[in-house]
Design a protein around this motif. Structure first.
Motif, PDB file in Angstrom:
ATOM      1  N   UNK A  88      -6.011   8.047   0.607  1.00 20.90           N
ATOM      2  CA  UNK A  88      -4.727   8.713   1.060  1.00 20.90           C
ATOM      3  C   UNK A  88      -4.428   9.841   0.153  1.00 20.90           C
ATOM      4  N   UNK A 133       7.608  11.831   4.118  1.00 23.25           N
ATOM      5  CA  UNK A 133       6.730  12.966   4.353  1.00 23.25           C
ATOM      6  C   UNK A 133       5.994  13.518   3.186  1.00 23.25           C
ATOM      7  N   UNK A 134       6.392  12.910   1.901  1.00 24.84           N
ATOM      8  CA  UNK A 134       5.941  13.480   0.504  1.00 24.84           C
ATOM      9  C   UNK A 134       6.526  14.896   0.329  1.00 24.84           C
ATOM     10  N   UNK A 189       2.823   9.075  -6.217  1.00 24.35           N
ATOM     11  CA  UNK A 189       3.065  10.397  -5.902  1.00 24.35           C
ATOM     12  C   UNK A 189       4.153  10.857  -6.679  1.00 24.35           C
ATOM     13  N   UNK A 230      -4.337  14.067   0.892  1.00 24.37           N
ATOM     14  CA  UNK A 230      -3.228  14.591   0.888  1.00 24.37           C
ATOM     15  C   UNK A 230      -3.359  15.637  -0.170  1.00 24.37           C
ATOM     16  N   UNK A 270      -3.507   4.982  10.688  1.00 25.82           N
ATOM     17  CA  UNK A 270      -3.429   4.888   9.030  1.00 25.82           C
ATOM     18  C   UNK A 270      -1.808   5.431   8.822  1.00 25.82           C
ATOM     19  N   UNK A 271      -1.686   5.445   7.673  1.00 20.07           N
ATOM     20  CA  UNK A 271      -0.326   6.058   6.949  1.00 20.07           C
ATOM     21  C   UNK A 271      -0.081   7.376   7.357  1.00 20.07           C
ATOM     22  N   UNK A 272       0.746   8.153   7.482  1.00 19.79           N
ATOM     23  CA  UNK A 272       0.994   9.375   7.857  1.00 19.79           C
ATOM     24  C   UNK A 272       0.302  10.243   6.678  1.00 19.79           C
ATOM     25  N   UNK A 273      -0.140  11.284   7.048  1.00 17.63           N
ATOM     26  CA  UNK A 273      -0.712  12.324   6.034  1.00 17.63           C
ATOM     27  C   UNK A 273       0.491  13.084   5.630  1.00 17.63           C
ATOM     28  N   UNK A 274       0.513  13.109   4.332  1.00 16.51           N
ATOM     29  CA  UNK A 274       2.078  13.511   3.681  1.00 16.51           C
ATOM     30  C   UNK A 274       1.820  15.207   3.884  1.00 16.51           C
ATOM     31  N   UNK A 276       0.699  -1.185   0.065  1.00 15.49           N
ATOM     32  CA  UNK A 276      -0.030  -0.131  -0.020  1.00 15.49           C
ATOM     33  C   UNK A 276       0.812   1.297  -0.104  1.00 15.49           C
ATOM     34  N   UNK A 305       4.398  13.695  -9.595  1.00 13.50           N
ATOM     35  CA  UNK A 305       5.433  14.629  -9.203  1.00 13.50           C
ATOM     36  C   UNK A 305       6.103  14.851 -10.548  1.00 13.50           C
TER      37      UNK A 305
END
Lengths: 462, 462
Positions: A68, B165-166, A31, A72, B283-287, A23, A35
C-alpha cells in the motif's frame, strides 16, 4: 552511500492502537514514522516476516501494508533489495506563522458600520427551523441544487418581501445568492455591460467589484433628498433608496418616481440595494422602489444585516427579461448557497420567526440609537447626528476639514470607525462632506456606554 | 381626461386583517388594490375622513397611510386636488412560464455519474451536530467570517485528512470554499497564471471554468497506469490520482513519484482533485499524493460526493507559499461558505459521524457496484466494467465506433447516462475510447435492478 537500516519493528516504536484494524494502523504508523523523520529517506525497512514477528502481526498484513505504502509513493520496492523509504518524501515545513501579527491590542470599541449584533443571533429558533426543514425536506434537496435557489425559500421570500417591503414578485423571478457582493458579480458585466451610475458616497468594496468587472462607475451627487437622479447620464443606476449608504436619508418620493421614469424611458435598470430596509425606527419602513415597476428594477436583499453575515444568503428579485441571463451566469447547478440554510430560512420566515427577530432587533437598535442621540445631546450638543431614522449606523457631520483630526482623536480614544471620506467615490465632484460614520450595533451591551463616552471625547469642541 | 373616482372605502373591498396593526394593514391593502388594478392609475382616493369613517379607523391612521404611500411613490398628493393613484405604477406581468418545458416524461433511470445517493443524507446525525454547533459557537461565528473558513472546521479537517487520506497539513494551510469549482476559481488565473496540463478525459465543466479564466489546458494522454505524466510539458498539472475521472484507475505509484518530481524540478504545482477518495472498495484507500510533498501539491476535496453537493462545502490544502495569494483572491471576509454548515461539519467530523457515514455509504455503493458487475457478468459477459475498484461510477468499454449507437439504445431504454466522448478534451490526440460512464449511486433502491436490466439491454450484442 551510507545506509540507514532498521533491524526490527522494535526500533520503529510504531503505535498500532489507531482505528480501523491492524493493517490500517500499521499503514498509518509507518506513514507517521516517515513523516516525522524517524524513518529517513533511503532507509531500508525490515523484511515482512521479521516486522510481522516483532509486532505480532500476520505476515501478509505487513506485506499488504508495505504494498500500500509503495503504491502511495511513501516506500519503494526494488527487486532483490527490499523495501526502502522513498527518497522524495519531503518533511512538512514547520507551522506557518501568520504574517499579519497585530502589533497592538487593537481598538477597545468597534463602531465600524455594517455589522449587526452578533450576540443576538436567534440560535434556538434557528435550530428549531433547521429541525423542521430537515424533517420535511424532499430527498432532492440533497442532490445537485437548482441555481434559482430552493423553491421553499423563493416562495417564502416572495410573500415576505411583498408584505414587509412592498416588493412585487413571484418565486420564479427570485434568484438566491450568497449576498449582495455575489449579486453584483452575477449582474456585472455579463448581464449588464456598460457604465453604471452609483451614489457619490457608497461602499468602496462594491466599487472594487465593479473595477474588477471592468464596469465604469459614474458618481451621482447627493443632497438632502438623496441621490440627484435628475443628473443621470446613463441608463443603469445602483441606489440605496430606503436608507442611503452611508449618509442615511431615504430617497425623496419625487426622486423615486423620477428614477423609475428614467430607467423606463432609457430602457435602463435600477439596482435597488435594500441592505437594511427592515430597520426603520421613527415611522414604518419605506417600501421598495421595485414595487413601482418590477420590470425595470432589480431588487437585492440579504440576511447579512437582519440575521447574520455568516449565513451567506441573499436574493435578487429580477425583471422577467433578466432571469435567464442571471441563471446562465450562475451555471447549471447551484454552486454557492447551501441548501440546508436555504430550507432553514424558509421555515424561519414561514413560522414568523424572521418577523419576530426583526421586531426584537429593531427595538434593540432603536434603543442604541436613542442612547447615541442622548449622549451627543448631553456631551456634544453642537454635533448633530444624521441618518438616524433607520439602519445600524448614524453619521455625525463635522465642520469642513476636521474629519481626519477627528478620526485620529477617535483612534486615540480606542475607537474603530470610519470617516465619510472612506466612502467617497474618487471621481465625485460634489463638495466634500466631513463626518464620522458610527455603527452602533456591534459593541457588547456592557461596553456601549463607555464606547459612546469615548466617541464624545473624540468629537471637536463646539 | 375621464376620471376614475372612488367614493368610499366600501368600494375598495380592503382586507384589513393583515398583521402588524391597522395602519400597516391599510397600507398593505391599498398597495394590493393598486397592484391588482382595482385602483387604476389616476384614480382619486376618498378623503381621509370618509375612508376613516367607512373603515372604522382613526383619521390620522388613514392620513399616515396615504402619506406613506405617497412617499413610496404609489400615490401622488396634489395640493387642492386630493390623493390619486400614481400614473407610473406598472402592473406585474403575468407569471413567467419557464422556457424549457420538458417535452417528454424524461428518462426513467438516472445513471449519470457524479451524484451521491441523495436519499442517504444523515439527517438525524447532521441535526445533532448542528445543535451542538449552535450550542458552543462563540458569538463571533455570527459576525463577518474569516476567509480561511471557521477554525473549528479547519482543525477537524486537518485531523481527518491526515487520518483518512494521508494528507499532511495544519489548519492554517486549509482554506474552506464552496466546492471544487470554487477552488479552481480561487486558483486560476490569479494565483496560477499560465497553461495547465489536465487529463485527456475529465469534466467538461472544469474545462469551461479554465476557458472562462483564459487558462489554456493541455491534455495529457491516459494509459492503463493513469495520466502519462512523463509527457508533461508545463509545470502545473491537475490530476485525479486516487481515481481517474472518469476512466476510474488509480495513478500508478511510479507516476505518483514522477509527477512530484516534475513539479518539484520545474517549480510547478500538482492540483490533486480528490473528489471521491474515500470510496475505495477492494482495498484500503490510496492515500493522497499531497502527503509526498505538501509544498508542491494543492489538495482539493469536498463533501459533494461524501455527504451532499447541496451543502456547498469544500477545502483547499495549500503549500505555505500560496496561502496568502489564495486568501487575497477570496477577499477580506468570507463571502461564500456559510458559517453554520462549517461549524456543523466540524462537529460532525469530530463526533465520528463523518467516518460512520462514509463507512455506511461505502458498503451501500459497493453492494450497488457488485450488483452492476453481477448483472453484466450474467446478461452481457462480453462487456467488462472498468474503474470499479472505487468511486460512484464504472466505465463500460465498448468496441470502437459503437458509443453513439449505445447511447441511443440507452436513451431508448429510458436511461440517462453519458458516453466517454462527453469527457474527452477537444485537443487530445490520444486514440478515442468508446464507453458508457455508469453512475450507480442515484437510482432509488427499488428501481436499481430495473435500471441494470435496461442498461444490459442497451449494450451491443457479443
Amino acid at each position: 552511500m551510507p545506509e540507514s537500516w532498521v533491524n526490527s519493528g522494535v526500533d520503529l516504536h510504531l503505535d498500532l492502537r489507531g482505528a480501523g484494524g491492524r493493517r490500517a494502523a500499521l499503514i498509518a504508523a509507518l506513514r507517521d514514522a516517515v513523516r516525522d523523520g524517524r524513518l529517513a529517506p533511503g532507509t531500508r525497512l525490515p523484511p515482512y516476516r521479521s516486522l510481522a514477528a516483532d509486532l505480532g502481526l500476520a505476515r501478509n498484513t505487513v506485506a499488504d501494508a508495505y504494498a500500500e505504502l509503495v503504491a502511495e509513493g511513501w516506500l519503494t520496492a526494488v527487486q532483490g533489495s527490499g523495501t526502502r523509504v522513498a527518497e522524495r518524501v519531503e518533511p512538512l515545513k514547520t507551522a506557518r506563522i501568520p504574517k499579519k501579527v497585530p502589533k497592538t491590542a487593537g481598538p477597545r470599541h468597534n463602531l465600524r458600520q455594517g455589522q449587526p449584533d452578533a450576540t443576538s443571533f436567534p440560535r434556538t429558533e434557528w435550530l428549531a427551523a433547521a429541525r423542521r426543514a430537515l424533517n420535511v425536506a424532499p430527498h432532492d434537496a440533497f442532490g445537485p441544487g437548482d441555481p434559482r435557489g430552493r423553491p421553499e425559500l423563493r416562495e417564502a421570500l416572495s410573500g415576505y418581501l411583498a408584505r414587509a417591503r412592498g416588493v412585487r414578485t413571484s418565486p420564479d423571478r427570485i434568484v438566491v445568492c450568497s449576498g449582495f457582493a455575489h449579486a453584483l458579480r452575477l449582474l456585472f458585466p455579463a448581464v449588464l455591460p456598460g457604465s453604471l451610475a452609483v451614489e457619490a458616497y457608497g461602499l468602496a468594496f462594491h466599487r472594487s467589484i465593479f473595477a474588477a468587472a471592468k464596469v465604469r462607475t459614474i458618481p451621482l451627487a447627493l443632497d438632502e433628498h438623496g441621490a440627484r437622479v435628475e443628473d443621470l447620464a446613463v441608463p443603469t443606476v445602483l441606489l440605496t433608496p430606503a436608507h442611503q449608504f452611508p449618509t442615511g436619508g431615504p430617497l425623496h418620493h419625487d426622486r423615486r418616481v423620477a428614477v423609475v421614469g428614467h430607467v423606463r424611458a432609457t430602457g435602463g435598470l435600477l439596482i435597488e440595494d435594500d441592505y437594511d430596509g427592515e430597520f426603520r425606527y421613527d415611522r414604518k419602513p419605506v417600501g421598495a422602489v421595485q414595487g413601482l415597476d418590477p420590470e425595470h428594477v432589480v431588487y437585492a436583499g440579504s440576511v447579512s444585516k437582519s440575521l447574520s453575515p455568516a449565513l451567506r444568503l441573499g436574493w435578487l428579485v429580477l425583471p422577467e427579461r433578466l432571469v435567464d441571463a442571471v441563471l446562465a451566469v450562475k451555471g447549471e447547478r447551484e454552486a454557492w448557497a447551501g441548501a440546508l440554510d436555504q430550507l432553514t430560512l424558509a421555515e424561519f420566515i414561514a413560522a414568523g420567526a424572521y418577523d419576530r427577530h426583526i421586531r426584537r432587533m429593531r427595538q434593540r437598535y432603536r434603543r442604541r440609537r436613542d442612547l447615541l442621540v442622548g449622549a451627543l445631546a448631553e456631551q456634544a450638543p453642537h454635533v448633530v447626528p444624521t441618518g438616524i431614522a433607520a439602519g445600524l449606523h448614524a453619521v455625525l457631520r463635522l465642520p469642513p476639514g476636521t474629519e481626519k483630526a477627528a478620526l485620529k482623536a477617535a483612534a486615540w480614544q480606542g475607537l474603530a470607525l470610519d470617516g465619510l471620506a472612506a466612502f467617497r467615490h474618487p471621481d465625485s465632484r460634489m463638495s466634500t462632506m466631513d463626518g464620522l460614520v458610527v455603527g452602533y450595533a456591534t459593541p457588547p451591551e456592557h461596553a456601549y456606554a463607555a464606547a459612546l463616552a469615548a466617541l464624545c471625547r473624540a468629537l471637536p469642541p463646539a
